[in-house]
Design a protein around this motif. Structure first.
Motif, mmCIF file in Angstrom:
data_model
loop_
_atom_site.group_PDB
_atom_site.id
_atom_site.type_symbol
_atom_site.label_atom_id
_atom_site.label_comp_id
_atom_site.label_asym_id
_atom_site.label_seq_id
_atom_site.Cartn_x
_atom_site.Cartn_y
_atom_site.Cartn_z
ATOM 1 N N ILE A 150 6.026 6.234 10.471
ATOM 2 C CA ILE A 150 4.713 5.814 10.968
ATOM 3 C C ILE A 150 3.678 6.025 9.867
ATOM 4 C CG2 ILE A 150 2.962 6.064 12.755
ATOM 5 C CD1 ILE A 150 5.061 7.227 14.590
ATOM 6 N N GLY A 151 3.107 4.935 9.383
ATOM 7 C CA GLY A 151 2.048 5.002 8.386
ATOM 8 C C GLY A 151 0.687 4.851 9.041
ATOM 9 N N TYR A 152 -0.328 5.479 8.438
ATOM 10 C CA TYR A 152 -1.652 5.540 9.070
ATOM 11 C C TYR A 152 -2.725 5.341 8.025
ATOM 12 C CZ TYR A 152 -5.503 7.743 11.765
ATOM 13 O OH TYR A 152 -6.690 8.022 12.423
ATOM 14 N N ILE A 153 -3.610 4.378 8.283
ATOM 15 C CA ILE A 153 -4.792 4.195 7.447
ATOM 16 C C ILE A 153 -6.000 4.479 8.329
ATOM 17 C CG2 ILE A 153 -6.123 2.603 6.014
ATOM 18 C CD1 ILE A 153 -3.556 1.081 5.485
ATOM 19 N N PRO A 154 -6.605 5.659 8.174
ATOM 20 C CA PRO A 154 -7.689 6.073 9.075
ATOM 21 C C PRO A 154 -9.016 5.447 8.698
ATOM 22 C CG PRO A 154 -7.318 7.763 7.429
ATOM 23 C CD PRO A 154 -6.288 6.690 7.171
ATOM 24 N N GLN A 155 -9.972 5.561 9.590
ATOM 25 C CA GLN A 155 -11.351 5.228 9.232
ATOM 26 C C GLN A 155 -11.779 6.133 8.089
ATOM 27 O OE1 GLN A 155 -13.403 5.720 13.068
ATOM 28 N NE2 GLN A 155 -14.004 3.592 12.932
ATOM 29 N N ASN A 188 -2.980 8.842 -5.994
ATOM 30 C CA ASN A 188 -3.265 8.612 -4.577
ATOM 31 C C ASN A 188 -2.140 7.826 -3.907
ATOM 32 O OD1 ASN A 188 -6.025 9.372 -3.239
ATOM 33 N ND2 ASN A 188 -6.548 8.900 -5.360
ATOM 34 N N ILE A 189 -1.649 6.798 -4.585
ATOM 35 C CA ILE A 189 -0.592 5.967 -4.001
ATOM 36 C C ILE A 189 0.709 6.748 -3.893
ATOM 37 C CG2 ILE A 189 0.772 3.862 -4.262
ATOM 38 C CD1 ILE A 189 -1.622 2.638 -5.750
ATOM 39 N N VAL A 190 1.036 7.489 -4.941
ATOM 40 C CA VAL A 190 2.300 8.238 -4.950
ATOM 41 C C VAL A 190 2.347 9.264 -3.816
ATOM 42 C CG1 VAL A 190 3.632 9.943 -6.277
ATOM 43 C CG2 VAL A 190 2.833 7.850 -7.376
ATOM 44 N N ILE A 192 -6.471 1.108 -1.996
ATOM 45 C CA ILE A 192 -5.669 2.302 -2.308
ATOM 46 C C ILE A 192 -5.066 2.875 -1.036
ATOM 47 C CG2 ILE A 192 -5.721 4.670 -3.199
ATOM 48 C CD1 ILE A 192 -8.014 3.844 -5.027
ATOM 49 N N ALA A 193 -5.867 2.954 0.019
ATOM 50 C CA ALA A 193 -5.379 3.504 1.284
ATOM 51 C C ALA A 193 -4.225 2.672 1.826
ATOM 52 C CB ALA A 193 -6.521 3.577 2.299
ATOM 53 N N PHE A 194 -4.343 1.353 1.730
ATOM 54 C CA PHE A 194 -3.231 0.480 2.125
ATOM 55 C C PHE A 194 -1.998 0.770 1.281
ATOM 56 C CE2 PHE A 194 -5.831 -2.182 4.785
ATOM 57 C CZ PHE A 194 -4.936 -2.911 5.559
ATOM 58 N N ALA A 195 -2.200 0.821 -0.033
ATOM 59 C CA ALA A 195 -1.069 1.032 -0.939
ATOM 60 C C ALA A 195 -0.402 2.374 -0.677
ATOM 61 C CB ALA A 195 -1.560 0.950 -2.386
ATOM 62 N N ARG A 196 -1.180 3.397 -0.437
ATOM 63 C CA ARG A 196 -0.618 4.732 -0.149
ATOM 64 C C ARG A 196 0.256 4.695 1.100
ATOM 65 N NH1 ARG A 196 -5.268 8.659 0.709
ATOM 66 N NH2 ARG A 196 -5.431 7.424 2.618
ATOM 67 N N ILE A 217 -8.139 -8.312 2.866
ATOM 68 C CA ILE A 217 -7.472 -7.381 3.782
ATOM 69 C C ILE A 217 -6.875 -8.138 4.967
ATOM 70 C CG2 ILE A 217 -7.825 -5.464 5.383
ATOM 71 C CD1 ILE A 217 -7.823 -4.584 2.474
ATOM 72 N N HIS A 218 -7.622 -9.090 5.512
ATOM 73 C CA HIS A 218 -7.094 -9.887 6.622
ATOM 74 C C HIS A 218 -5.835 -10.645 6.204
ATOM 75 C CE1 HIS A 218 -11.056 -10.076 9.169
ATOM 76 N NE2 HIS A 218 -10.435 -8.936 9.252
ATOM 77 N N GLU A 219 -5.852 -11.200 5.004
ATOM 78 C CA GLU A 219 -4.679 -11.929 4.522
ATOM 79 C C GLU A 219 -3.496 -10.991 4.335
ATOM 80 O OE1 GLU A 219 -6.062 -13.836 0.983
ATOM 81 O OE2 GLU A 219 -7.268 -15.329 2.063
ATOM 82 N N VAL A 220 -3.743 -9.787 3.849
ATOM 83 C CA VAL A 220 -2.672 -8.815 3.657
ATOM 84 C C VAL A 220 -2.075 -8.397 4.999
ATOM 85 C CG1 VAL A 220 -2.199 -6.419 2.981
ATOM 86 C CG2 VAL A 220 -3.420 -7.940 1.426
#
Length: 231
Positions: free
Chosen positions: A78-83, A96-98, A141-145, A171-174
């Motif tokens: 489960i991956g999470y990108i918070p506010q 950050n990504i690693v 970066i948050a997406f990539a992480r 972001i919408h396209e991704v």
């Protein structure tokens, strides 16, 4: 893949979410809608195990996760990108990504190459500090992480809030590609109703901590929007 039944979630002694229920099948996208302060972010945090206490049933990939710590939920995929993105300012983009790879079971610290196809600017800024980048770039970066952990489920809490319009479109396209091309299961909190109608397989509307409406994108009528989302 993800199911909640009679789910209650607490901060202290107060139940912020009450009797929440939904089922999300693998490869589908569920949008969570509602006015500010009704419990949308609390639902995302509940899925990640970040509230004080839960009652009811929460299962992921057939496993009861209601009592698992956040770290174990991440290891399950489960991956999470918070506010707010929560990029570490002094870490480089690469560092950050690693960080996301530490939730992978294979032990690899390699960044999946497709991440740079989705966000080419990150390769260019790989050795710059995260805090030196714009808000939109930090969201990338948050997406990539999150993607670096190779998640089975990705939770996105208002991923386009407060970022510049050109990156909102990216972001919408991704999000669309991740779901439709890569088959990633997604839970999305998003205020952009046209985008929600375009990409969602299903939605739930939260109001005062409870599910007020459910349906497919075709059921997301203007009347329902006016009743539950307008101020």
């Amino acid at each position: 893949m993800l199911q909640a039944k009679n789910l209650y979630s607490y901060y202290g002694k107060s139940p912020v979410l009450q009797n929440i229920g939904f089922t999300l099948e693998p490869g589908k996208l569920l949008s969570v809608l509602g006015r500010n302060g009704v419990g949308k972010t609390t639902l995302m945090r509940t899925i990640m195990g970040l509230t004080d206490r839960v009652e009811g049933t929460l299962t992921f990939d057939g496993k009861d996760i209601a009592s698992l710590p956040t770290s174990d939920r991440a290891l399950l995929g489960i991956g999470y990108i918070p506010q707010g993105r929560e990029v570490i300012p002094r870490f480089t983009v690469e560092e950050n990504i690693v960080m996301g790879t530490y939730a992978r079971k294979d032990g690899s610290r390699d960044i999946p190459e497709y991440i740079f196809d989705l966000f080419p600017v990150l390769r260019e800024f790989l050795h710059r500090r995260g805090g030196d980048l714009s808000g939109g770039q930090q969201q990338q970066i948050a997406f990539a992480r999150a993607l670096a952990m190779k998640p089975k489920l990705l939770i996105l809490d208002e991923p386009t809030e407060g970022i510049q319009p050109n990156i909102v479109q990216q972001i919408h396209e991704v999000i669309t590609r991740l779901n439709r091309e890569f088959g990633l299961t997604i839970v999305l909190v998003e205020q952009n109703v046209p985008f929600v109608r375009e990409v969602s397989d299903q939605f739930i509307v939260i109001d005062k901590g409870r599910v007020a409406a459910v349906g497919t994108s075709q059921d997301l009528t203007d009347e329902l929007i006016d009743r539950h989302l307008t101020f």
